[in-house]
Design a protein around this motif. Structure first.
Motif, PDB file in Angstrom:
ATOM      1  N   LEU A  74      63.969  31.528  -6.438  1.00 57.52           N
ATOM      2  CA  LEU A  74      62.621  30.835  -6.037  1.00 57.52           C
ATOM      3  C   LEU A  74      61.770  31.762  -5.723  1.00 57.52           C
ATOM      4  CD1 LEU A  74      63.630  27.646  -4.349  1.00 57.52           C
ATOM      5  CD2 LEU A  74      62.902  27.753  -6.730  1.00 57.52           C
ATOM      6  N   LEU A  77      60.354  33.759  -8.655  1.00 56.98           N
ATOM      7  CA  LEU A  77      59.509  32.998  -9.345  1.00 56.98           C
ATOM      8  C   LEU A  77      58.238  32.600  -8.886  1.00 56.98           C
ATOM      9  CD1 LEU A  77      62.021  30.238 -11.024  1.00 56.98           C
ATOM     10  CD2 LEU A  77      61.003  32.213 -12.155  1.00 56.98           C
ATOM     11  N   ILE A  78      58.096  32.629  -7.345  1.00 57.56           N
ATOM     12  CA  ILE A  78      56.855  32.239  -6.766  1.00 57.56           C
ATOM     13  C   ILE A  78      55.795  33.659  -7.040  1.00 57.56           C
ATOM     14  CG2 ILE A  78      55.839  32.044  -4.576  1.00 57.56           C
ATOM     15  CD1 ILE A  78      58.239  30.547  -3.518  1.00 57.56           C
ATOM     16  N   PRO A  81      54.430  34.034 -11.134  1.00 59.28           N
ATOM     17  CA  PRO A  81      54.257  32.841 -11.764  1.00 59.28           C
ATOM     18  C   PRO A  81      54.261  32.720 -13.208  1.00 59.28           C
ATOM     19  CG  PRO A  81      52.186  33.652 -10.725  1.00 59.28           C
ATOM     20  CD  PRO A  81      53.422  34.477 -10.343  1.00 59.28           C
ATOM     21  N   GLN A  84      57.743  31.987 -14.145  1.00 59.88           N
ATOM     22  CA  GLN A  84      58.100  30.534 -13.793  1.00 59.88           C
ATOM     23  C   GLN A  84      57.416  29.598 -14.993  1.00 59.88           C
ATOM     24  OE1 GLN A  84      57.581  27.213 -10.238  1.00 59.88           O
ATOM     25  NE2 GLN A  84      56.638  29.421 -10.044  1.00 59.88           N
ATOM     26  N   GLN A  88      59.361  26.972 -17.629  1.00 63.68           N
ATOM     27  CA  GLN A  88      59.067  25.573 -17.625  1.00 63.68           C
ATOM     28  C   GLN A  88      58.569  25.132 -18.955  1.00 63.68           C
ATOM     29  OE1 GLN A  88      55.948  25.632 -14.256  1.00 63.68           O
ATOM     30  NE2 GLN A  88      57.715  24.451 -13.074  1.00 63.68           N
ATOM     31  N   THR A 112      65.212  31.066 -19.948  1.00 65.27           N
ATOM     32  CA  THR A 112      65.878  30.587 -18.631  1.00 65.27           C
ATOM     33  C   THR A 112      67.050  31.026 -18.134  1.00 65.27           C
ATOM     34  OG1 THR A 112      64.964  28.305 -19.175  1.00 65.27           O
ATOM     35  CG2 THR A 112      66.396  28.201 -17.640  1.00 65.27           C
ATOM     36  N   THR A 115      66.349  34.798 -17.442  1.00 65.92           N
ATOM     37  CA  THR A 115      65.732  34.866 -16.023  1.00 65.92           C
ATOM     38  C   THR A 115      66.544  34.955 -14.917  1.00 65.92           C
ATOM     39  OG1 THR A 115      63.356  33.956 -16.772  1.00 65.92           O
ATOM     40  CG2 THR A 115      63.812  33.814 -14.445  1.00 65.92           C
ATOM     41  N   VAL A 213      68.702  25.450 -11.506  1.00 67.07           N
ATOM     42  CA  VAL A 213      67.469  26.198 -11.730  1.00 67.07           C
ATOM     43  C   VAL A 213      66.703  25.259 -12.812  1.00 67.07           C
ATOM     44  CG1 VAL A 213      66.171  28.052 -12.902  1.00 67.07           C
ATOM     45  CG2 VAL A 213      68.086  28.511 -11.292  1.00 67.07           C
ATOM     46  N   LEU A 217      62.976  23.508 -11.883  1.00 65.51           N
ATOM     47  CA  LEU A 217      61.907  23.812 -12.559  1.00 65.51           C
ATOM     48  C   LEU A 217      61.487  22.725 -13.591  1.00 65.51           C
ATOM     49  CD1 LEU A 217      62.356  27.664 -13.267  1.00 65.51           C
ATOM     50  CD2 LEU A 217      60.776  26.613 -11.454  1.00 65.51           C
ATOM     51  N   THR A 221      57.099  22.637  -9.549  1.00 66.04           N
ATOM     52  CA  THR A 221      56.321  24.016  -9.789  1.00 66.04           C
ATOM     53  C   THR A 221      56.388  24.563  -8.205  1.00 66.04           C
ATOM     54  OG1 THR A 221      54.660  23.622 -11.530  1.00 66.04           O
ATOM     55  CG2 THR A 221      54.176  25.240 -10.056  1.00 66.04           C
ATOM     56  N   LYS A 223      55.181  27.414  -5.292  1.00 69.42           N
ATOM     57  CA  LYS A 223      54.003  28.131  -5.170  1.00 69.42           C
ATOM     58  C   LYS A 223      54.025  28.743  -3.687  1.00 69.42           C
ATOM     59  CE  LYS A 223      50.509  26.463  -8.331  1.00 69.42           C
ATOM     60  NZ  LYS A 223      49.306  25.576  -8.324  1.00 69.42           N
TER      61      LYS A 223
END
Length: 253
Positions: A74, A77-78, A81, A84, A88, A112, A115, A213, A217, A221, A223
């Motif tokens: 997480l 991924l934040i 972006p 991420q 998605q 995926t 990642t 995960v 996702l 989303t 952030k």
């Protein structure tokens, strides 16, 4: 209830209701193997003590490492972006918006998987691997390793070695995507240790991580909250954990 009591209770309950013609789970299978191998050379390894140790690894070790890895995923991924969003988009392309991802979808979601694999590399949660014993005298790159020496793999060093990885501190899932778009994991990524005594829960952990995960996702989303400062610097301990951080989860429609 402490760890020993919890695991002991599971084994005790299974022994009371054990039926060799109806093996319900891992514990039943292990108990069945103990009975089948009584008096054989395998009986020295198939016993209650090793069953207890195995369950501790599955429940305790797997819980902490899985939760820590998810926190790292997480966080990265934040901080990235674009990665991420690409995950998605892949999930939406394969799964759509009307159902959640399934394990059967995993083979169609190489980015995926890549990642997750890349975060496992860059976060290097285990730091070092399980100690091994040299079974005979050997030489590695000019260094003599006598028989009986304890050998501990330095996973953190391998995960961030510039001789192995281009820009080792950069999140680059495409490292593990080949020219045909397939996911190609690297044997240099060792989140489950290395050798014959690697983590027995590796397959289970990979399945759990993909489901966690992909579900998260698919639905959200993630952030950085306003005025929140993120740090990718971890904290060394029994494992490498991220510093505490806050996250904003925005529901996807």
């Amino acid at each position: 209830m402490n760890k020993k009591e919890f695991i002991g209770g599971i084994i005790s309950d299974h022994k009371k209701t054990f039926d060799p013609d109806n093996l319900r789970d891992y514990v039943d299978v292990y108990l069945n193997e103990i009975q089948r191998n009584q008096g054989s050379p395998k009986s020295s390894e198939l016993n209650d003590r090793n069953l207890d140790a195995t369950l501790v690894q599955l429940f305790v070790a797997g819980t902490e490492t899985t939760s820590t890895t998810l926190r790292w995923i997480l966080l990265y991924l934040i901080a990235n972006p674009d990665v991420q969003l690409r995950v998605q988009n892949e999930i939406d392309h394969v799964v759509g918006r009307n159902r959640l991802p399934r394990l059967s979808d995993r083979s169609q979601m190489p980015y995926t998987q890549a990642t997750i694999h890349e975060v496992q590399r860059i976060s290097s949660v285990p730091i070092i691997g399980v100690p091994h014993l040299a079974s005979r005298d050997t030489t590695v790159k000019g260094y003599t390793v006598p028989q009986g020496s304890i050998v501990v793999p330095n996973i953190f060093k391998v995960d961030h070695d510039p001789a192995v990885w281009n820009q080792p501190w950069e999140l680059m899932p495409e490292r593990f995507i080949d020219e045909n778009g397939n996911f190609c994991p690297s044997e240099n990524v060792m989140p489950f240790s290395v050798g014959r005594r690697s983590c027995i829960g590796e397959s289970l952990a990979k399945m759990k991580m993909f489901i966690f995960v992909s579900h998260l996702l698919h639905q959200f989303t993630f952030k950085k909250p306003k005025d929140e400062t993120l740090s990718l610097e971890g904290i060394m301990g029994a494992s490498y954990v991220p510093s505490d951080y806050k996250v904003q989860a925005i529901r996807r429609i």
